[in-house]
Motif scaffolding. Structure first.
Motif, PDB file in Angstrom:
ATOM      1  N   ILE A  91       0.791  -1.206  -0.042  1.00 30.96           N
ATOM      2  CA  ILE A  91       0.080  -0.070   0.050  1.00 30.96           C
ATOM      3  C   ILE A  91       0.804   1.165  -0.077  1.00 30.96           C
ATOM      4  N   ASP A  92       0.538   2.316  -0.978  1.00 28.11           N
ATOM      5  CA  ASP A  92       1.496   3.399  -0.973  1.00 28.11           C
ATOM      6  C   ASP A  92       1.277   4.123  -0.058  1.00 28.11           C
ATOM      7  N   SER A  93       2.597   4.472   0.524  1.00 30.61           N
ATOM      8  CA  SER A  93       2.540   5.285   1.969  1.00 30.61           C
ATOM      9  C   SER A  93       2.584   6.877   1.385  1.00 30.61           C
ATOM     10  N   ALA A  94       2.502   7.493   0.191  1.00 32.19           N
ATOM     11  CA  ALA A  94       2.649   8.785  -0.140  1.00 32.19           C
ATOM     12  C   ALA A  94       1.795   8.888  -1.323  1.00 32.19           C
ATOM     13  N   PRO A  95       0.662   8.895  -1.326  1.00 33.08           N
ATOM     14  CA  PRO A  95      -0.324   9.095  -2.406  1.00 33.08           C
ATOM     15  C   PRO A  95      -0.127  10.310  -3.378  1.00 33.08           C
ATOM     16  N   ALA A  96       0.140  11.516  -2.714  1.00 38.69           N
ATOM     17  CA  ALA A  96       0.433  12.812  -3.098  1.00 38.69           C
ATOM     18  C   ALA A  96       1.563  12.592  -3.977  1.00 38.69           C
TER      19      ALA A  96
ATOM     20  N   ASP B 155       6.210  -0.773  -5.425  1.00 35.48           N
ATOM     21  CA  ASP B 155       6.821   0.074  -6.456  1.00 35.48           C
ATOM     22  C   ASP B 155       5.843   0.902  -7.354  1.00 35.48           C
ATOM     23  N   PHE B 156       6.432   2.237  -7.564  1.00 38.07           N
ATOM     24  CA  PHE B 156       5.199   2.732  -8.532  1.00 38.07           C
ATOM     25  C   PHE B 156       5.470   2.387  -9.790  1.00 38.07           C
ATOM     26  N   VAL B 157       4.238   2.318 -10.354  1.00 39.17           N
ATOM     27  CA  VAL B 157       4.051   1.846 -11.620  1.00 39.17           C
ATOM     28  C   VAL B 157       3.246   3.035 -12.518  1.00 39.17           C
ATOM     29  N   VAL B 158       3.964   3.140 -13.890  1.00 38.31           N
ATOM     30  CA  VAL B 158       3.222   4.222 -14.909  1.00 38.31           C
ATOM     31  C   VAL B 158       3.224   3.499 -16.123  1.00 38.31           C
ATOM     32  N   GLY B 159       2.064   3.593 -16.901  1.00 47.05           N
ATOM     33  CA  GLY B 159       2.057   3.323 -18.147  1.00 47.05           C
ATOM     34  C   GLY B 159       1.354   4.166 -18.928  1.00 47.05           C
ATOM     35  N   ASP B 160       1.823   4.080 -20.381  1.00 46.23           N
ATOM     36  CA  ASP B 160       0.766   4.868 -21.339  1.00 46.23           C
ATOM     37  C   ASP B 160       1.023   4.350 -22.522  1.00 46.23           C
ATOM     38  N   ASP B 161       0.803   4.991 -23.710  1.00 48.05           N
ATOM     39  CA  ASP B 161       0.868   4.467 -25.003  1.00 48.05           C
ATOM     40  C   ASP B 161       2.171   3.926 -25.414  1.00 48.05           C
ATOM     41  N   ASP B 162       3.348   4.271 -24.821  1.00 45.99           N
ATOM     42  CA  ASP B 162       4.721   3.891 -25.101  1.00 45.99           C
ATOM     43  C   ASP B 162       5.243   2.665 -24.298  1.00 45.99           C
ATOM     44  N   GLY B 163       4.256   2.316 -23.113  1.00 47.37           N
ATOM     45  CA  GLY B 163       4.631   1.294 -22.414  1.00 47.37           C
ATOM     46  C   GLY B 163       4.584   1.447 -21.066  1.00 47.37           C
ATOM     47  N   VAL B 164       5.384   0.626 -20.178  1.00 47.57           N
ATOM     48  CA  VAL B 164       5.435   0.685 -18.886  1.00 47.57           C
ATOM     49  C   VAL B 164       6.674   0.902 -18.380  1.00 47.57           C
ATOM     50  N   VAL B 165       6.871   1.740 -16.943  1.00 46.44           N
ATOM     51  CA  VAL B 165       7.951   1.712 -16.322  1.00 46.44           C
ATOM     52  C   VAL B 165       7.695   1.672 -14.687  1.00 46.44           C
ATOM     53  N   ALA B 166       8.592   1.299 -13.945  1.00 42.31           N
ATOM     54  CA  ALA B 166       8.324   1.178 -12.703  1.00 42.31           C
ATOM     55  C   ALA B 166       9.517   1.578 -11.850  1.00 42.31           C
TER      56      ALA B 166
ATOM     57  N   PRO C   7       9.461   3.691  -4.593  1.00 41.93           N
ATOM     58  CA  PRO C   7       8.943   4.985  -3.926  1.00 41.93           C
ATOM     59  C   PRO C   7      10.290   5.824  -3.494  1.00 41.93           C
ATOM     60  N   ALA C   8      11.363   5.149  -2.999  1.00 43.99           N
ATOM     61  CA  ALA C   8      12.324   5.771  -2.355  1.00 43.99           C
ATOM     62  C   ALA C   8      13.088   6.793  -3.212  1.00 43.99           C
TER      63      ALA C   8
ATOM     64  N   ALA D 217      11.466   8.138  -5.906  1.00 50.65           N
ATOM     65  CA  ALA D 217      10.334   9.119  -6.476  1.00 50.65           C
ATOM     66  C   ALA D 217      10.432  10.584  -6.493  1.00 50.65           C
ATOM     67  N   ALA D 218      10.955  11.108  -5.364  1.00 51.58           N
ATOM     68  CA  ALA D 218      10.883  12.545  -5.280  1.00 51.58           C
ATOM     69  C   ALA D 218      11.845  13.228  -6.013  1.00 51.58           C
ATOM     70  N   ALA D 219      12.994  12.451  -6.026  1.00 50.66           N
ATOM     71  CA  ALA D 219      14.268  12.894  -6.736  1.00 50.66           C
ATOM     72  C   ALA D 219      13.970  12.934  -8.164  1.00 50.66           C
ATOM     73  N   LEU D 220      13.387  11.690  -8.701  1.00 53.29           N
ATOM     74  CA  LEU D 220      12.895  11.606  -9.877  1.00 53.29           C
ATOM     75  C   LEU D 220      11.957  12.479 -10.337  1.00 53.29           C
ATOM     76  N   LEU D 221      11.132  12.836  -9.669  1.00 56.02           N
ATOM     77  CA  LEU D 221       9.912  13.712 -10.178  1.00 56.02           C
ATOM     78  C   LEU D 221      10.479  15.079 -10.377  1.00 56.02           C
ATOM     79  N   GLU D 222      11.413  15.448  -9.558  1.00 59.42           N
ATOM     80  CA  GLU D 222      12.253  16.733 -10.002  1.00 59.42           C
ATOM     81  C   GLU D 222      12.790  16.822 -11.363  1.00 59.42           C
ATOM     82  N   LYS D 223      13.391  15.631 -11.727  1.00 56.78           N
ATOM     83  CA  LYS D 223      14.247  15.551 -12.884  1.00 56.78           C
ATOM     84  C   LYS D 223      13.126  15.447 -14.132  1.00 56.78           C
ATOM     85  N   VAL D 224      12.127  14.805 -13.922  1.00 57.66           N
ATOM     86  CA  VAL D 224      10.825  14.730 -15.024  1.00 57.66           C
ATOM     87  C   VAL D 224      10.278  15.708 -15.206  1.00 57.66           C
TER      88      VAL D 224
END
Length: 217
Positions: free
Chosen positions: A11-16, A162-173, A176-177, A179-186
């Motif tokens: 269960i995700d501890s950081a939904p935001a 793990d966080f899982v994201v998918g769209d028309d190009d495929g899936v990445v995972a 969570p540890a 995620a915050a640093a990755l989000l800034e780069k994205v």
């Protein structure tokens, strides 16, 4: 016999934080994961829309979906049922009925390293479903299998939660540890690419896209 840990921890501890990735393209997320392979070979079978959730992982024998049925009994809202089916496409692991159960129980989607069936029903649905292929042949239901263990999906290791994201190009995972640093780069790359597209449309482009960045894009 299908086994599962007593403390799934999915269960995700950081939904935001997870929600902050809504709308982020998998291509840009992948760029900022050192362009690791992600779940290669899977494609969307649903009508459209982003997959976003936390992984409830399943490992099963090729062509057998007993463990997936057991995962459907414990899936919680917001979880993506991620199935390591050994990349086998000789038998479908899920179809319309299992999709309907998962959707009714609040699952966020399916990621199936294997095949699905009832492709027309899935194509008419907004419930995210990624798989390798569609085939009419049904599965065995004998096991064995495991739930909430690390799995390999198209060259990508996905762990429970793990966080899982998918769209028309495929899936990445990703964990969570990070995620915050990755989000800034994205977000930075999304802003940069939007500006480049704007300069192209306005006739101001000066080959900025060819300049290497930290993400290598």
């Amino acid at each position: 016999m299908t086994s599962e840990p007593s403390s799934p921890g999915t269960i995700d501890s950081a939904p935001a934080l997870l929600e902050a990735f809504r709308g982020a393209p998998t291509s840009i997320i992948s760029d900022n994961l050192s362009r690791l392979p992600g779940a290669v070979g899977l494609r969307p079978f649903h009508r459209g829309g982003q997959l976003l959730g936390t992984a409830l992982t399943v490992r099963t024998r090729a062509g057998d979906n007993l463990a997936i049925h057991q995962a459907l009994k414990i899936v919680r809202p917001g979880q993506v049922i991620v199935v390591d089916g050994d990349a086998d496409i000789s038998r479908a692991l899920v179809g319309e009925i299992m999709m309907t159960i998962a959707e009714h129980r609040g699952a966020a989607g399916f990621v199936i390293d294997g095949a699905i069936r009832d492709a027309a029903a899935l194509a008419a649905s907004d419930f995210p479903c990624f798989a390798r292929a569609a085939i009419h042949r049904g599965p065995y239901k004998y096991g064995p299998g495991e739930i909430n263990v690390p799995v390999s999906i198209g060259g990508c290791v996905i762990s429970p939660g793990d966080f899982v994201v998918g769209d028309d190009d495929g899936v990445v995972a990703f964990a969570p540890a990070i995620a915050a640093a990755l989000l800034e780069k994205v977000q930075a790359q999304m802003t940069r690419e939007a500006e480049i597209i704007k300069t192209i449309r306005e006739g101001r482009y000066r080959d900025e896209y060819a300049v290497p960045t930290a993400s290598g894009s």
